[in-house]
Write an enzyme that holds these catalytic residues in place. Structure first.
Site, PDB file in Angstrom:
ATOM      1  N   ASN A  39      -5.808   1.488  -3.799  1.00 30.25           N
ATOM      2  CA  ASN A  39      -4.311   1.253  -3.264  1.00 30.25           C
ATOM      3  C   ASN A  39      -4.383  -0.398  -3.530  1.00 30.25           C
ATOM      4  O   ASN A  39      -4.487  -1.531  -4.820  1.00 30.25           O
ATOM      5  CB  ASN A  39      -5.747   1.049  -1.686  1.00 30.25           C
ATOM      6  CG  ASN A  39      -6.558   0.000  -1.660  1.00 30.25           C
ATOM      7  OD1 ASN A  39      -7.049  -0.879  -0.997  1.00 30.25           O
ATOM      8  ND2 ASN A  39      -7.324   0.061  -2.402  1.00 30.25           N
ATOM      9  N   CYS A  72       0.900  -1.132  -0.216  1.00 32.66           N
ATOM     10  CA  CYS A  72      -0.133   0.083   0.149  1.00 32.66           C
ATOM     11  C   CYS A  72       1.035   1.540   0.456  1.00 32.66           C
ATOM     12  O   CYS A  72       0.411   1.884  -0.841  1.00 32.66           O
ATOM     13  CB  CYS A  72      -1.098   0.182   1.505  1.00 32.66           C
ATOM     14  SG  CYS A  72      -0.134   0.305   2.979  1.00 32.66           S
ATOM     15  N   HIS A 118      -2.876   1.013   6.966  1.00 34.14           N
ATOM     16  CA  HIS A 118      -3.142   0.528   5.783  1.00 34.14           C
ATOM     17  C   HIS A 118      -3.146   2.217   5.226  1.00 34.14           C
ATOM     18  O   HIS A 118      -4.138   3.668   5.516  1.00 34.14           O
ATOM     19  CB  HIS A 118      -3.937   0.049   5.201  1.00 34.14           C
ATOM     20  CG  HIS A 118      -4.885  -0.098   3.626  1.00 34.14           C
ATOM     21  ND1 HIS A 118      -3.694  -0.476   2.315  1.00 34.14           N
ATOM     22  CD2 HIS A 118      -6.025  -0.234   2.136  1.00 34.14           C
ATOM     23  CE1 HIS A 118      -4.171  -0.695   1.199  1.00 34.14           C
ATOM     24  NE2 HIS A 118      -5.229  -0.166   1.540  1.00 34.14           N
TER      25      HIS A 118
END
Length: 157
Positions: free
Chosen positions: A133, A71, A121
């Site tokens: 993402n 990520c 994240h």
């Protein structure tokens, strides 16, 4: 009396040229989840386009591109190629941004998912409650809906 509108020569001659080809000639390359206009800075808009261009690239923990990403590796890669440096981890990226309320978010801003005070994240806001993402092992870079209310927003300076 009919009103005649003049069609630009490039469009009139296009015939069977695809919309993507016309957009490329015009300097605009559309990608899903990418919005235009003044709502995003040129750097953030470029980073969003770069992230979208990596659609389908496999997730790999610790990967920073150009063919595999985690990520924060995706966000770092996208902003680096748009002209801005970001730190490596999601938490460090959050500390590097100007923090925003949800009401002030714009396309190209970073979206940080957290549990209490820990960030786990990050993705790039694409508008309409979606982010580009690299979610987790076994997935690919993709456009997802924001799945949690436990998010913070940051704008790259």
């Amino acid at each position: 009396m009919a009103v005649r509108r003049q069609v630009p020569t490039a469009v009139a001659r296009a015939g069977t040229i695809s919309a993507l080809a016309l957009a490329t000639v015009g300097g605009i390359i559309p990608a899903p989840g990418v919005t235009g206009g003044a709502e995003a800075s040129s750097v953030s808009a470029a980073a969003l386009r770069i992230a979208a261009s990596k659609k389908g690239a496999p997730y790999q923990f610790g990967a920073r591109g150009p063919h595999r990403f985690d990520c924060s590796g995706l966000t770092q890669y996208a902003f680096r190629h748009a002209g801005k440096k970001l730190p490596r981890t999601a938490a460090a990226q959050y500390n590097h941004t100007r923090h925003l309320p949800a009401s002030a978010r714009r396309t190209g801003d970073l979206v940080f998912f957290h549990t209490g005070s820990g960030i786990y994240h990050v993705g790039i806001y694409a508008g309409r409650g979606r982010i580009w993402n690299a979610p987790r092992t076994g997935t690919v870079v993709r456009l997802d809906k924001i799945w949690s209310k436990a998010v913070w927003y940051g704008r790259v300076r």
